[in-house]
Write an enzyme that holds these catalytic residues in place. Structure first.
Site, PDB file in Angstrom:
ATOM      1  N   GLN A  86       0.852  -1.200   0.000  1.00 39.04           N
ATOM      2  CA  GLN A  86       0.000   0.000   0.000  1.00 39.04           C
ATOM      3  C   GLN A  86       0.880   1.240   0.000  1.00 39.04           C
ATOM      4  O   GLN A  86       0.388   2.354  -0.093  1.00 39.04           O
ATOM      5  CB  GLN A  86      -0.868   0.017   1.255  1.00 39.04           C
ATOM      6  CG  GLN A  86      -1.794  -1.173   1.368  1.00 39.04           C
ATOM      7  CD  GLN A  86      -2.455  -1.219   2.736  1.00 39.04           C
ATOM      8  OE1 GLN A  86      -3.458  -0.572   2.976  1.00 39.04           O
ATOM      9  NE2 GLN A  86      -1.874  -1.968   3.641  1.00 39.04           N
ATOM     10  N   VAL A 129       3.595   4.071  -1.075  1.00 34.23           N
ATOM     11  CA  VAL A 129       3.837   4.811  -2.311  1.00 34.23           C
ATOM     12  C   VAL A 129       5.298   5.258  -2.381  1.00 34.23           C
ATOM     13  O   VAL A 129       5.693   5.972  -3.296  1.00 34.23           O
ATOM     14  CB  VAL A 129       2.888   6.036  -2.398  1.00 34.23           C
ATOM     15  CG1 VAL A 129       1.433   5.572  -2.441  1.00 34.23           C
ATOM     16  CG2 VAL A 129       3.094   7.007  -1.229  1.00 34.23           C
ATOM     17  N   HIS A 171      -1.453   1.334  -4.310  1.00 36.13           N
ATOM     18  CA  HIS A 171      -1.855   2.738  -4.155  1.00 36.13           C
ATOM     19  C   HIS A 171      -0.980   3.708  -4.943  1.00 36.13           C
ATOM     20  O   HIS A 171      -0.903   4.880  -4.601  1.00 36.13           O
ATOM     21  CB  HIS A 171      -1.872   3.109  -2.661  1.00 36.13           C
ATOM     22  CG  HIS A 171      -2.943   2.393  -1.895  1.00 36.13           C
ATOM     23  ND1 HIS A 171      -2.965   2.312  -0.516  1.00 36.13           N
ATOM     24  CD2 HIS A 171      -4.041   1.717  -2.313  1.00 36.13           C
ATOM     25  CE1 HIS A 171      -4.035   1.614  -0.134  1.00 36.13           C
ATOM     26  NE2 HIS A 171      -4.694   1.238  -1.206  1.00 36.13           N
ATOM     27  N   CYS A 199      -1.507  14.037 -14.907  1.00 35.69           N
ATOM     28  CA  CYS A 199      -2.230  15.286 -15.175  1.00 35.69           C
ATOM     29  C   CYS A 199      -3.636  15.210 -14.575  1.00 35.69           C
ATOM     30  O   CYS A 199      -4.288  14.170 -14.631  1.00 35.69           O
ATOM     31  CB  CYS A 199      -2.324  15.530 -16.677  1.00 35.69           C
ATOM     32  SG  CYS A 199      -3.244  17.045 -17.048  1.00 35.69           S
ATOM     33  N   CYS A 249      -5.756  15.710 -18.424  1.00 35.65           N
ATOM     34  CA  CYS A 249      -5.613  14.798 -19.569  1.00 35.65           C
ATOM     35  C   CYS A 249      -4.957  13.490 -19.109  1.00 35.65           C
ATOM     36  O   CYS A 249      -4.800  13.248 -17.926  1.00 35.65           O
ATOM     37  CB  CYS A 249      -4.822  15.464 -20.691  1.00 35.65           C
ATOM     38  SG  CYS A 249      -3.050  15.597 -20.406  1.00 35.65           S
ATOM     39  N   CYS A 283      -0.261  20.303 -21.203  1.00 35.54           N
ATOM     40  CA  CYS A 283      -1.572  20.889 -21.544  1.00 35.54           C
ATOM     41  C   CYS A 283      -1.893  22.083 -20.645  1.00 35.54           C
ATOM     42  O   CYS A 283      -2.993  22.623 -20.717  1.00 35.54           O
ATOM     43  CB  CYS A 283      -2.675  19.839 -21.460  1.00 35.54           C
ATOM     44  SG  CYS A 283      -3.296  19.526 -19.800  1.00 35.54           S
ATOM     45  N   GLY A 317       2.820  -4.227   9.108  1.00 33.11           N
ATOM     46  CA  GLY A 317       2.731  -2.780   9.295  1.00 33.11           C
ATOM     47  C   GLY A 317       1.573  -2.084   8.615  1.00 33.11           C
ATOM     48  O   GLY A 317       1.734  -0.985   8.108  1.00 33.11           O
ATOM     49  N   SER A 361      -2.541  -0.892   9.310  1.00 31.71           N
ATOM     50  CA  SER A 361      -3.629  -0.812  10.287  1.00 31.71           C
ATOM     51  C   SER A 361      -4.838  -1.610   9.797  1.00 31.71           C
ATOM     52  O   SER A 361      -5.783  -1.830  10.548  1.00 31.71           O
ATOM     53  CB  SER A 361      -4.021   0.649  10.508  1.00 31.71           C
ATOM     54  OG  SER A 361      -4.409   1.231   9.283  1.00 31.71           O
ATOM     55  N   ASN A 397       3.314  -6.562  13.541  1.00 35.58           N
ATOM     56  CA  ASN A 397       2.815  -5.218  13.853  1.00 35.58           C
ATOM     57  C   ASN A 397       2.899  -5.050  15.369  1.00 35.58           C
ATOM     58  O   ASN A 397       2.482  -5.940  16.101  1.00 35.58           O
ATOM     59  CB  ASN A 397       1.348  -5.085  13.381  1.00 35.58           C
ATOM     60  CG  ASN A 397       0.868  -3.638  13.353  1.00 35.58           C
ATOM     61  OD1 ASN A 397       1.124  -2.869  14.278  1.00 35.58           O
ATOM     62  ND2 ASN A 397       0.175  -3.283  12.304  1.00 35.58           N
TER      63      ASN A 397
HETATM   64  P1  NAD Z   1      -1.489   3.310   8.723  1.00 35.99           P
HETATM   65  O1  NAD Z   1      -0.761   4.564   8.994  1.00 35.99           O
HETATM   66  O2  NAD Z   1      -2.976   3.328   8.726  1.00 35.99           O
HETATM   67  O3  NAD Z   1      -1.069   2.217   9.809  1.00 35.99           O
HETATM   68  C1  NAD Z   1       0.269   1.967  10.122  1.00 35.99           C
HETATM   69  C2  NAD Z   1       0.345   0.628  10.833  1.00 35.99           C
HETATM   70  O4  NAD Z   1       1.706   0.318  11.011  1.00 35.99           O
HETATM   71  C3  NAD Z   1      -0.293   0.617  12.230  1.00 35.99           C
HETATM   72  O5  NAD Z   1      -1.063  -0.564  12.378  1.00 35.99           O
HETATM   73  C4  NAD Z   1       0.909   0.593  13.174  1.00 35.99           C
HETATM   74  O6  NAD Z   1       0.661  -0.145  14.362  1.00 35.99           O
HETATM   75  C5  NAD Z   1       1.931  -0.123  12.328  1.00 35.99           C
HETATM   76  N1  NAD Z   1       3.325   0.226  12.641  1.00 35.99           N
HETATM   77  C6  NAD Z   1       3.820   1.393  13.103  1.00 35.99           C
HETATM   78  N2  NAD Z   1       5.157   1.321  13.207  1.00 35.99           N
HETATM   79  C7  NAD Z   1       5.505   0.079  12.786  1.00 35.99           C
HETATM   80  C8  NAD Z   1       6.746  -0.611  12.651  1.00 35.99           C
HETATM   81  N3  NAD Z   1       7.905  -0.020  12.934  1.00 35.99           N
HETATM   82  N4  NAD Z   1       6.726  -1.888  12.194  1.00 35.99           N
HETATM   83  C9  NAD Z   1       5.554  -2.508  11.879  1.00 35.99           C
HETATM   84  N5  NAD Z   1       4.355  -1.910  11.999  1.00 35.99           N
HETATM   85  C10 NAD Z   1       4.334  -0.634  12.441  1.00 35.99           C
HETATM   86  O7  NAD Z   1      -0.920   2.748   7.352  1.00 35.99           O
HETATM   87  P2  NAD Z   1      -1.575   1.822   6.234  1.00 35.99           P
HETATM   88  O8  NAD Z   1      -2.295   0.697   6.868  1.00 35.99           O
HETATM   89  O9  NAD Z   1      -0.507   1.555   5.259  1.00 35.99           O
HETATM   90  O10 NAD Z   1      -2.698   2.717   5.507  1.00 35.99           O
HETATM   91  C11 NAD Z   1      -2.526   4.068   5.226  1.00 35.99           C
HETATM   92  C12 NAD Z   1      -2.472   4.512   3.773  1.00 35.99           C
HETATM   93  O11 NAD Z   1      -1.485   5.496   3.756  1.00 35.99           O
HETATM   94  C13 NAD Z   1      -2.026   3.538   2.733  1.00 35.99           C
HETATM   95  O12 NAD Z   1      -2.962   3.609   1.739  1.00 35.99           O
HETATM   96  C14 NAD Z   1      -0.704   4.066   2.164  1.00 35.99           C
HETATM   97  O13 NAD Z   1      -0.801   4.236   0.762  1.00 35.99           O
HETATM   98  C15 NAD Z   1      -0.528   5.412   2.734  1.00 35.99           C
HETATM   99  N6  NAD Z   1       0.798   5.701   3.347  1.00 35.99           N
HETATM  100  C16 NAD Z   1       1.947   5.310   2.740  1.00 35.99           C
HETATM  101  C17 NAD Z   1       3.173   5.592   3.316  1.00 35.99           C
HETATM  102  C18 NAD Z   1       4.438   5.145   2.623  1.00 35.99           C
HETATM  103  O14 NAD Z   1       4.444   4.966   1.419  1.00 35.99           O
HETATM  104  N7  NAD Z   1       5.526   4.945   3.362  1.00 35.99           N
HETATM  105  C19 NAD Z   1       3.236   6.275   4.525  1.00 35.99           C
HETATM  106  C20 NAD Z   1       2.046   6.684   5.121  1.00 35.99           C
HETATM  107  C21 NAD Z   1       0.826   6.373   4.519  1.00 35.99           C
HETATM  108 ZN    ZN Z   2      -2.502  17.432 -19.227  1.00 32.80          ZN
END
Ligand code: NAD
Ligand code: ZN
Length: 257
Positions: A110, A112, A128, A136, A139, A159, A196, A198, A222
């Site tokens: 999930q 990015v 994600h 864009c 477009c 554009c 990791g 939620s 987690n």
């Molecule tokens: P979330 O923030 O909702 O949950 C984070 C989870 O990670 C929690 O359950 C927490 O207990 C756990 N956690 C915290 N520290 C940890 C560690 N050191 N080791 C293991 N687990 C740990 O994140 P989510 O569930 O990924 O959902 C949030 C959305 O946010 C996703 O869609 C994602 O695209 C985006 N997001 C991405 C990033 C990234 O790319 N690094 C960062 C923040 C949010």
């Molecule tokens: Zn464009």
């Protein structure tokens, strides 16, 4: 031998991973937390006075694209400086081991941030999108851009419309092909490792249950309990990089024994 809780988890975890022919992994923001990338929920998740949920939304971009872009620019800078941690690297090793014996390994993320790819993971399905992808707002134009800072800012398309981050925002659908591949991998795996997340953001959060219903053993890493903990066969209550470091120590101990 007297094993600590962590070593016990490592032993169980290793036994499960060693025997599996197909492994599916779902990672969330927590896997990158020890690399210094803040999660959305929990401490360190706040930027200025805004909640991420209020910024990672199409309505927020319509209302105030500059504010949303400032937040993404801040995150791009953090992520560019971050390095993959023991969990990202441990997953690369598991992929090499599983594919080396003709097994299946699929990493559904999930995140990015691109840290799995930077660590060397190969079969990664980004559910994600990517913070390094620009799209864009009007477009079909898309491009990868790793520059920090972005210039011009906010970025514009040929554009003349604004570009937006190429990520999936709250309320937006997942890319159809990624979702289909993810669901197929989840349904077909023997072991489903969830790290990791939620497990609050759907539909990604439904994947571990899909795996479980199709006979996978579910393993969660987690420090907190989530809805996945309830269906997990093994729940390792620790941070991701700590758990993988313990696993690596356990591996080395076994090699010496
Ligand atoms: P979330 O923030 O909702 O949950 C984070 C989870 O990670 C929690 O359950 C927490 O207990 C756990 N956690 C915290 N520290 C940890 C560690 N050191 N080791 C293991 N687990 C740990 O994140 P989510 O569930 O990924 O959902 C949030 C959305 O946010 C996703 O869609 C994602 O695209 C985006 N997001 C991405 C990033 C990234 O790319 N690094 C960062 C923040 C949010
Ligand atoms: Zn464009």
């Amino acid at each position: 031998m007297n094993l600590s809780a962590m070593e016990l988890s490592s032993e169980q975890l290793q036994a499960v991973l060693i025997s599996a022919k197909s492994i599916c992994v779902l990672t969330g923001a927590g896997v990158s937390q020890e690399s210094g990338v803040p999660t959305f929920r929990g401490p360190g998740g706040l930027w200025r006075q805004y909640r991420p949920e209020d910024l990672a939304a199409p309505e927020a971009f319509e209302r105030n694209p500059l504010l949303v872009w400032e937040w993404y620019a801040w995150r791009r800078e953090l992520i560019q400086r971050a390095q993959p941690n023991a969990a990202h690297l441990g997953l690369v090793k598991i992929e090499e081991t599983v594919t080396g014996r003709d097994g299946q390994f699929t990493l559904l993320t999930q995140n990015v941030d691109g840290l799995h790819e930077r660590a060397g993971s190969r079969n990664v399905i980004r559910l994600h999108g990517s913070i390094w992808q620009l799209r864009c707002a009007s477009c079909a134009e898309e491009r990868e851009d790793y520059s920090v800072p972005l210039a011009p800012f906010p970025p514009r398309c040929s554009c003349a419309s604004l570009m937006r981050p190429g990520v999936v925002w709250f309320g937006e659908p997942l890319p159809e092909d990624s979702w289909q591949k993810a669901a197929d991998a989840a349904a077909a795996c023997q072991v489903f490792l969830v790290i990791g997340t939620s497990a609050l953001v759907y539909p990604a959060a439904s994947l571990p249950l899909l795996g479980k219903r199709n006979g996978a053993r579910v393993v969660e890493i987690n420090p907190d309990s989530t809805s996945v903990s309830e269906i997990a066969d093994i729940a390792v209550q620790s941070k991701a990089a700590e758990a993988f470091s313990a696993l690596a120590r356990f591996d080395r101990q076994k090699e010496r024994a």
